[in-house]
Design an enzyme around this catalytic site. Structure first.
Site, PDB file in Angstrom:
ATOM      1  N   HIS A  26       0.872  -1.125   0.720  1.00 32.14           N
ATOM      2  CA  HIS A  26      -0.184  -0.130  -0.280  1.00 32.14           C
ATOM      3  C   HIS A  26       0.947   1.310  -0.358  1.00 32.14           C
ATOM      4  CE1 HIS A  26      -3.337   2.791   0.999  1.00 32.14           C
ATOM      5  NE2 HIS A  26      -2.315   3.144   1.986  1.00 32.14           N
TER       6      HIS A  26
ATOM      7  N   HIS B  97       1.367   5.244  -2.482  1.00 39.17           N
ATOM      8  CA  HIS B  97       1.679   6.367  -2.791  1.00 39.17           C
ATOM      9  C   HIS B  97       2.601   6.952  -3.330  1.00 39.17           C
ATOM     10  CE1 HIS B  97      -0.909   7.211   0.399  1.00 39.17           C
ATOM     11  NE2 HIS B  97      -0.894   6.338   1.492  1.00 39.17           N
TER      12      HIS B  97
ATOM     13  N   GLU C 123      -5.570   9.642  -0.390  1.00 41.08           N
ATOM     14  CA  GLU C 123      -5.988   8.125  -0.040  1.00 41.08           C
ATOM     15  C   GLU C 123      -6.875   8.126  -1.125  1.00 41.08           C
ATOM     16  OE1 GLU C 123      -4.449   5.566   0.868  1.00 41.08           O
ATOM     17  OE2 GLU C 123      -3.653   6.451   2.772  1.00 41.08           O
TER      18      GLU C 123
ATOM     19  N   SER D  72      -3.958   0.620  -4.516  1.00 42.89           N
ATOM     20  CA  SER D  72      -2.898  -0.753  -4.300  1.00 42.89           C
ATOM     21  C   SER D  72      -4.445  -1.375  -4.080  1.00 42.89           C
ATOM     22  CB  SER D  72      -2.768   0.074  -2.774  1.00 42.89           C
ATOM     23  OG  SER D  72      -3.606   0.451  -1.510  1.00 42.89           O
TER      24      SER D  72
END
Length: 295
Positions: A138, A143, A184, A203
């Site tokens: 993740h 990111h 996010e 993700s």
């Protein structure tokens, strides 16, 4: 912060009150890449192959460029020493390993100094579609590709600096919503449609489809104050997605807003419930909310 589906910090096991043994005062630890097992690397490869096969045409160009620039297509969990050479050359950022979730001030300080913290563990093979906490897949796959984009990289640093200031205003909850709905779970207008850039979506195999294709969620044009008033789901797919026109819009909103009076104003107005619409909303898609109603 979020995985598929995300859960509250109370359910997270990699949580510490103080830096655990072996961690530096800033909570960083060695990645110890050689300690990852063949099974660990196989999990990364499985997740990576599944996501990259379905993200073209869904993920933003910036994200897909980042995957290429950082050469994440190499087999196995990235070695941060190699990854940071390419990331530093692109935007001056680096990835640092931490033992789990870190305190807010530590998190913001790392962002303000162009350091992105990453968990130093990966989910098991039987957890591909469900994990209670953000792991290295993740954090790095979700990111880090966006941090290779100069504009988004500057936004993340500005967010970190703003986060440190927010602590003195007692407004962390409001600023956290901005992170949630952009970093996010953000969408961007691109190529005549909508594309994903939020790490919690890219993700997640399921949410990568849900966020763009499902009629259930509202898709609303980004407005800074509206976002910072809006509650969010932490236990399932989102009921709202906020859509930016460009990453420059996101950076400008952060750099050119005086947050002190904004925080004061937010204390005088009510929060907006998940899925609630308000008169000033610019709707891109009016959601049916059928998915949430069925849960």
């Amino acid at each position: 912060m979020a995985v598929d589906p995300p859960l509250p910090p109370a359910f997270v096991s990699h949580v510490h009150d103080v830096p655990p043994p072996g961690a530096a005062p800033d909570w960083t630890i060695p990645q110890n890449w050689d300690d990852f097992s063949a099974a660990d690397h196989a999990v990364w490869d499985t997740l990576f192959a599944r996501q990259v096969a379905m993200l073209p045409g869904r993920a933003s160009d910036a994200f897909l460029r980042g995957v290429d620039v950082l050469r994440l297509e190499r087999p196995g969990i990235p070695d941060f020493r190699d990854l940071n050479e390419r990331l530093m050359a692109a935007t001056g950022w680096q990835v640092v390993a931490v033992p789990g979730l870190v305190p807010d001030d530590v998190f913001f300080d790392h962002l303000a100094n162009r350091r992105f913290v990453s968990g130093n563990f990966i989910r098991r093979a039987d957890q591909l579609d469900y994990l209670q906490e953000p792991d290295v897949f993740h954090d790095v796959f979700g990111h880090v590709p966006m941090l290779a984009d100069p504009v988004f990289a500057d936004y993340m640093q500005a967010y970190g600096k703003g986060g440190l200031r927010s602590l003195s205003f007692g407004s962390l909850e409001k600023l956290a919503r901005l992170y949630w709905y952009t970093v996010e779970f953000g969408l961007v207008r691109e190529a005549g449609g909508l594309r994903i850039y939020g790490a919690g979506i890219v993700s997640s195999y399921g949410e990568s489809v849900f966020a763009l294709d499902d009629p259930s969620p509202h898709r609303i044009a980004f407005d800074l104050e509206r976002v910072m008033r809006t509650d969010y789901r932490i236990d399932d797919y989102q009921q709202n997605y906020f859509v930016i026109d460009s990453f420059e819009q996101l950076l400008d909103a952060t750099l050119h807003t005086d947050f002190a009076p904004l925080y004061a104003r937010l204390q005088t107005v009510s929060d907006i419930d998940v899925a609630q619409l308000i008169d000033s909303d610019v709707l891109i898609n009016l959601g049916t909310q059928a998915y949430a109603a069925s849960r």
